[in-house]
Write an enzyme that holds these catalytic residues in place. Structure first.
Site, short mmCIF file in Angstrom:
data_model
loop_
_atom_site.label_atom_id
_atom_site.label_comp_id
_atom_site.label_asym_id
_atom_site.label_seq_id
_atom_site.Cartn_x
_atom_site.Cartn_y
_atom_site.Cartn_z
CD GLU A 44 61.26 -129.59 28.17
OE1 GLU A 44 62.11 -129.40 27.51
OE2 GLU A 44 60.46 -130.83 27.85
CE LYS A 119 65.32 -131.03 26.60
NZ LYS A 119 63.85 -130.69 25.75
CE1 TYR A 125 62.50 -135.79 17.72
CE2 TYR A 125 64.77 -135.11 18.34
CZ TYR A 125 63.71 -135.83 18.70
OH TYR A 125 63.47 -136.19 19.81
CB CYS A 160 62.26 -133.63 27.66
SG CYS A 160 60.91 -134.24 26.88
N GLY A 308 30.11 -128.00 9.63
CA GLY A 308 29.47 -128.31 8.36
C GLY A 308 29.30 -129.98 8.18
#
Length: 570
Positions: A44, A119, A125, A160, A308
């Site tokens: 996609e 699509k 969401y 998707c 660190g």
């Protein structure tokens, strides 16, 4: 008759790099064509990378995509059909509420763009915000592929989310339409395709496999699924593209967390059992975080990182991830002991650096602490020492690390874990400093688990040289401590991490209210305190570095909590 071969190009695009992404697609298509593929499927939005976010609001960027897709079509092998994820302009965008673009797939063949597919299901969401940019797709989602030898195939195209709405699999529908069911019912299909950019979350691959297998079996259709791989900002994409026969059996599976090219025969040998080199969730998460750090460093055009090193387990894990991701020569660990630092913290940090083969610098911070105390002595006269002085130590360390980052151009990796970030057990402009929070979505108990896995499996890190442990055992076994005052332990301020992480999982991932969490057996006072800490730490999280997402609920682009609020129902 020669077998019909299909190609899946599992690619790692750079967001916005149209030239580079076209080169990736072209090189993949050429290699797959040389192996006999007559059709090549890419992920996609493979032309621009996913997610492009507000780049899509730049009109010139969209125009450049149109030019790029046309030029790519002219450069591809002329007798190979290639499906490329792209965007296309919505001609009805000026109508009321019309979005300007479609999320599309372009069929490139014979030097031209032959057909465009859109699509239909637009997720809004978690990390997805596609309704912000895209109109709901329309038109035919089917094309006919004429094969060598005279035969042809009718092929359905989905993108998707289109394939994630099977009511029989999920027990419900999230959208009114089911594009796959409609394609199968309305057309005599021979093959179903899905171009995807599905982000990684631990455990998600098994769900994908089950869902896609169900779809192939349910509709009696072979299925090819191309998933993006690589990391873009906080999102990690794990690839693992797949092909299924009409019985829902996997016949091809792409590598996880790396680019891959697949040649698929629909009558090919079934992969049983499905191969996986990630024997545990810890192994999979480590691979995901390595990819996330590597891509963030490289795509943001850094070469080296600075960390660190406190002698604690969080910085140890981040250092191991970084050394594996970009090479031990490119990782600098900085020790910044204070008067409260234990001797073993220093020796543990040095031992870790030796195991990993990374270089270190040591900068004691006591002189700077004394300078701060002197500068603030008049203003703070009569006040007792408290968290203010503790935070000043953290901010001194953060300033030193940022100074090194600025001077040498190193990316500073912050080392806070999800448990700490959740409850605000971290210091703004101190240990939260950094350009990337490598383990911000990894709970403390999982940090321990991954480090134990590294040692237990004698993990073959590229930086290891004949040692028997990656993380010094003392780092794993000693009680966690920020060491900002004498004899300090994390459990002085927080519940034990196994209790804390269970409460946080129920609150953040399962969305349970405090009363519901208490009902599972946790002490009311502890739950109420944790819930309060999570809420009041929101202002810190809003200012944190991007954190790599490895769960289905992370503090990143999918987390949208208000800072100023008054909620009594939690």
């Amino acid at each position: 008759m020669s077998p019909i071969l299909f190609g899946i190009a599992q690619l790692n695009p750079v967001i916005g790099d149209l030239v580079g992404n076209c080169d990736r697609i072209l090189a993949a298509a050429q290699k797959l064509a040389e192996q006999g593929a007559q059709l090549v499927l890419t992920p996609e939005l493979s032309l621009c990378g996913y997610p492009p976010r507000d780049l899509l609001m730049n009109h010139q960027f969209v125009r450049d995509m149109d030019k790029a897709i046309a030029e790519l079509a002219s450069n591809l092998p002329p007798d190979v059909a290639v499906l490329v994820g792209t965007v296309s302009v919505n001609p009805q965008a000026n109508q009321a509420g019309g979005k300007p673009l479609f999320n599309s797939a372009a069929l490139l063949l014979g030097g031209k763009v032959q057909q465009i597919f859109h699509k239909r299901l637009l997720p809004t969401y978690d990390v997805f915000d596609e309704d912000r940019y895209f109109a709901v797709g329309n038109g035919s989602q089917v094309f006919t592929l004429n094969l060598k030898g005279g035969s042809s195939l009718n092929i359905g195209v989905t993108i998707c989310e289109d394939i994630w709405n099977d009511e029989k699999f999920w027990g419900k529908r999230s959208y009114a339409d089911d594009p796959v069911a409609e394609l199968a019912a309305n057309h005599e299909l021979d093959l179903l395709l899905n171009l995807s950019a599905s982000p990684y979350a631990v455990g998600k691959q098994k769900l994908r496999e089950a869902m896609l297998s169900h779809s192939a079996l349910m509709h009696d259709l072979p299925l090819l699924y191309a998933n993006q791989v690589g990391a873009n900002d906080d999102l990690i994409f794990d690839g693992r593209s797949m092909a299924f026969n009409r019985r829902g059996e996997i016949i091809a599976l792409g590598e996880g967390f790396e680019e891959d090219l697949l040649i698929v025969r629909l009558d090919g040998v079934v992969l049983c059992p499905t191969p996986s080199k990630y024997e545990t969730d810890d192994a999979e998460i480590f691979a995901a975080l390595v990819l996330g750090v590597r891509d963030y460093v490289q795509k943001c055009r850094f070469r080296q990182v600075v960390i660190g090193l406190s002698g604690g387990i969080d910085s140890a894990l981040v250092a191991a991830i970084a050394a594996e991701a970009i090479g031990k020569a490119n990782v600098l660990g900085v020790l910044m002991p204070s008067p409260y630092s234990s001797a073993h913290s220093i020796t543990d940090a040095i031992a870790l650096a030796h195991n990993l083969g990374i270089s270190t610098q040591t900068i004691p911070i006591q002189p700077m602490m004394e300078a701060f105390d002197a500068s603030l002595s008049n203003l703070f006269a009569g006040q007792t020492n408290d968290v203010t002085e503790e935070n000043l130590q953290s901010r001194i360390r953060g300033s030193l690390l940022m100074g090194i980052s600025n001077k040498f151009g190193h990316l500073l990796l912050s080392t806070g874990n999800k448990s700490e970030v959740s409850v605000g057990y971290c210091t703004l402009y101190g240990d939260m400093n950094g350009g990337l929070a490598a383990i911000a979505d990894v709970p403390k108990t999982r940090v321990f688990s991954i480090c134990e896995w590294l040692n237990r499996t004698n993990y073959n890190l590229s930086i290891k040289q004949g040692i028997f442990e990656v993380i010094p055992v003392n780092i794993i076994t000693k009680p966690p401590s920020a060491e900002l005052k004498p004899d300090q332990l994390d459990q002085d301020s927080l519940p034990p991490y196994d209790i804390l992480d269970d409460i946080l999982h129920k609150l953040i991932n399962q969305h349970l209210a405090a009363a519901e969490i208490i009902a599972t057996g946790h002490e009311p006072a502890i739950v109420d305190r944790v819930v309060r800490l999570v809420k009041i730490a929101e202002f810190k999280r809003r200012q944190a570095a991007p954190g790599l997402k490895i769960t289905d609920r992370a503090f990143g682009s999918g987390w949208r909590m208000p800072i100023a609020s008054k909620v009594t129902s939690l």
